[in-house]
Design a protein around this motif. Sequence first.
Motif, PDB file in Angstrom:
ATOM      1  N   LYS A 174       0.807  -1.223   0.000  1.00 53.07           N
ATOM      2  CA  LYS A 174       0.000   0.000   0.000  1.00 53.07           C
ATOM      3  C   LYS A 174       0.841   1.275   0.000  1.00 53.07           C
ATOM      4  O   LYS A 174       0.412   2.304  -0.509  1.00 53.07           O
ATOM      5  CB  LYS A 174      -0.954   0.008   1.183  1.00 53.07           C
ATOM      6  CG  LYS A 174      -0.314   0.205   2.540  1.00 53.07           C
ATOM      7  CD  LYS A 174      -1.373   0.267   3.635  1.00 53.07           C
ATOM      8  CE  LYS A 174      -0.765   0.482   4.997  1.00 53.07           C
ATOM      9  NZ  LYS A 174      -1.795   0.532   6.058  1.00 53.07           N
ATOM     10  N   LEU A 227      -8.309  -3.315  -4.974  1.00 56.94           N
ATOM     11  CA  LEU A 227      -7.317  -2.337  -4.540  1.00 56.94           C
ATOM     12  C   LEU A 227      -7.986  -1.010  -4.194  1.00 56.94           C
ATOM     13  O   LEU A 227      -9.097  -0.713  -4.652  1.00 56.94           O
ATOM     14  CB  LEU A 227      -6.267  -2.109  -5.636  1.00 56.94           C
ATOM     15  CG  LEU A 227      -5.535  -3.340  -6.155  1.00 56.94           C
ATOM     16  CD1 LEU A 227      -4.415  -2.920  -7.103  1.00 56.94           C
ATOM     17  CD2 LEU A 227      -4.989  -4.192  -5.025  1.00 56.94           C
ATOM     18  N   GLY A 228      -7.295  -0.228  -3.385  1.00 52.18           N
ATOM     19  CA  GLY A 228      -7.808   1.075  -2.992  1.00 52.18           C
ATOM     20  C   GLY A 228      -8.002   2.014  -4.158  1.00 52.18           C
ATOM     21  O   GLY A 228      -8.780   2.970  -4.080  1.00 52.18           O
ATOM     22  N   THR A 229      -7.314   1.750  -5.256  1.00 57.52           N
ATOM     23  CA  THR A 229      -7.438   2.576  -6.460  1.00 57.52           C
ATOM     24  C   THR A 229      -8.702   2.256  -7.249  1.00 57.52           C
ATOM     25  O   THR A 229      -9.030   2.959  -8.211  1.00 57.52           O
ATOM     26  CB  THR A 229      -6.227   2.344  -7.374  1.00 57.52           C
ATOM     27  OG1 THR A 229      -6.186   0.944  -7.730  1.00 57.52           O
ATOM     28  CG2 THR A 229      -4.937   2.724  -6.680  1.00 57.52           C
ATOM     29  N   GLY A 230      -9.402   1.188  -6.856  1.00 59.34           N
ATOM     30  CA  GLY A 230     -10.556   0.739  -7.627  1.00 59.34           C
ATOM     31  C   GLY A 230     -10.227  -0.371  -8.594  1.00 59.34           C
ATOM     32  O   GLY A 230     -11.124  -1.026  -9.142  1.00 59.34           O
ATOM     33  N   GLU A 231      -8.947  -0.612  -8.815  1.00 56.01           N
ATOM     34  CA  GLU A 231      -8.511  -1.674  -9.716  1.00 56.01           C
ATOM     35  C   GLU A 231      -8.720  -3.044  -9.062  1.00 56.01           C
ATOM     36  O   GLU A 231      -8.781  -3.178  -7.845  1.00 56.01           O
ATOM     37  CB  GLU A 231      -7.026  -1.462 -10.037  1.00 56.01           C
ATOM     38  CG  GLU A 231      -6.435  -2.447 -11.036  1.00 56.01           C
ATOM     39  CD  GLU A 231      -4.945  -2.259 -11.236  1.00 56.01           C
ATOM     40  OE1 GLU A 231      -4.347  -3.084 -11.939  1.00 56.01           O
ATOM     41  OE2 GLU A 231      -4.385  -1.302 -10.654  1.00 56.01           O
ATOM     42  N   SER A 246       1.886   1.483  -3.894  1.00 58.51           N
ATOM     43  CA  SER A 246       0.639   2.248  -3.992  1.00 58.51           C
ATOM     44  C   SER A 246      -0.522   1.349  -4.400  1.00 58.51           C
ATOM     45  O   SER A 246      -1.376   1.723  -5.223  1.00 58.51           O
ATOM     46  CB  SER A 246       0.800   3.410  -4.985  1.00 58.51           C
ATOM     47  OG  SER A 246       1.859   4.263  -4.596  1.00 58.51           O
ATOM     48  N   SER A 247      -0.559   0.156  -3.813  1.00 54.08           N
ATOM     49  CA  SER A 247      -1.552  -0.853  -4.203  1.00 54.08           C
ATOM     50  C   SER A 247      -2.109  -1.538  -2.961  1.00 54.08           C
ATOM     51  O   SER A 247      -1.846  -2.715  -2.699  1.00 54.08           O
ATOM     52  CB  SER A 247      -0.917  -1.891  -5.144  1.00 54.08           C
ATOM     53  OG  SER A 247      -0.429  -1.288  -6.325  1.00 54.08           O
ATOM     54  N   GLU A 248      -2.888  -0.800  -2.173  1.00 55.55           N
ATOM     55  CA  GLU A 248      -3.465  -1.374  -0.960  1.00 55.55           C
ATOM     56  C   GLU A 248      -4.596  -2.329  -1.305  1.00 55.55           C
ATOM     57  O   GLU A 248      -5.523  -1.979  -2.031  1.00 55.55           O
ATOM     58  CB  GLU A 248      -3.997  -0.282  -0.039  1.00 55.55           C
ATOM     59  CG  GLU A 248      -4.611  -0.831   1.236  1.00 55.55           C
ATOM     60  CD  GLU A 248      -5.115   0.253   2.169  1.00 55.55           C
ATOM     61  OE1 GLU A 248      -5.406  -0.057   3.341  1.00 55.55           O
ATOM     62  OE2 GLU A 248      -5.211   1.424   1.729  1.00 55.55           O
TER      63      GLU A 248
END
Length: 392
Positions: free
Chosen positions: A34, A146-150, A129-131
């Motif tokens: 993350k 993932l927190g990015t929506g991915e 950067s991939s929580e």
Amino acid sequence: MVRDRILIAGGGIGGLAAALALAQKNIPSLVLEKAAQLGEIGAGIQLGPNAFHCFDRLGVGETARKMAVYIDQLRLMDSLADGEICHIDLGEAFRARYGNPYAVVHRGDLHGVLLTACREHPLIELRVSSEVTGYDQDGTTVSARLGTGERVTGAALVGADGLWSNVRRQVVGDSAPRVSGHTTYRSVIPTEQMPEDLRWNAATLWAGPKCHIVHYPLSGWKVFNLVVTYHNDAPEPVAGKPVSEEEVRRGFVHVCERAQNIIRHGRDWRMWVLCDRDPVDRWVDGRVALLGDAAHPMLQYMAQGACMAMEDAVCLADSLAKTDTLESGLETYSARRVLRTARVQLMSRAMGDHVYHPAGPHAALRNAIMSAKNQPDWYAVLDWLYGGSGLD
């Protein structure tokens, strides 16, 4: 035998060890961290012989041995009476019995060894950067949200995302970690600033009423790691907060002058409120499994947090390499690890109560019991922890 890519949530010591262990079995992995960059905060950690068994299985044994400081003793001091209660010799007899040494390292150095090995291995991919916030599974794959929506898909997901694990929340469904009320303050000081009469080649513990002090050399004896803890009934978790020297010293006004003098040399103190959880036996949900602090967060009092995470990693990879189905491999891994880690979790709490922090007759009883043991007695006490690899 599993051959498809495994997702790993968390790029700390446990997550990187899992990636390396899987790679040793020719199983590819993707580590999802993350933070914006991979690294470790904190200072020194202690490594028992079981950690070195793991290093060899992870393919980093030689590198890890080069960065470690090999200490001669584990030394327990009475912080009120200013005298030794007992010690455990870590020399030739200890190494011969357990097949490996006892050492101390800087947490960042250990993480760096694992990170370099991961970056160099073609079967390991690292992403920052991939929580991982949650997951879905369909019986053949796991999709990590993932927190990015991915979404990222793999054959399985390993939750190595620490004390506040998002993966654990979905696997176990329990509440927030248990706050111990113990607050730890950490500092690293140049060796020349450490009082000369305390520059021992030992992991030294000064035990006192509701408090203790730990110190040992690090980084080729360039610095001393200083960790001081007192039971101040802290109500909520805190991690890495800068604090004043006055706040640190407040918990140690009742200990002997020599112990207080150690604290006066600390600089740039940071505090952590210690947390753990009760042991659980649900580590696996289909194709998802927990590892390290996400599975069994423990207090620091047995110095086994990193060691247990690396043991988990090796055991996980072994179990997946020998299985007919991925789900059965994860269940085998959990069955092999739950009781051992539960023992360390519960004994870590007990050590805090009965060795590190007792007062009055309770402390006198500790001194009487522990000072009566000779070296063979101590080795017998430690056999369950160090006598095997912890990986069988």
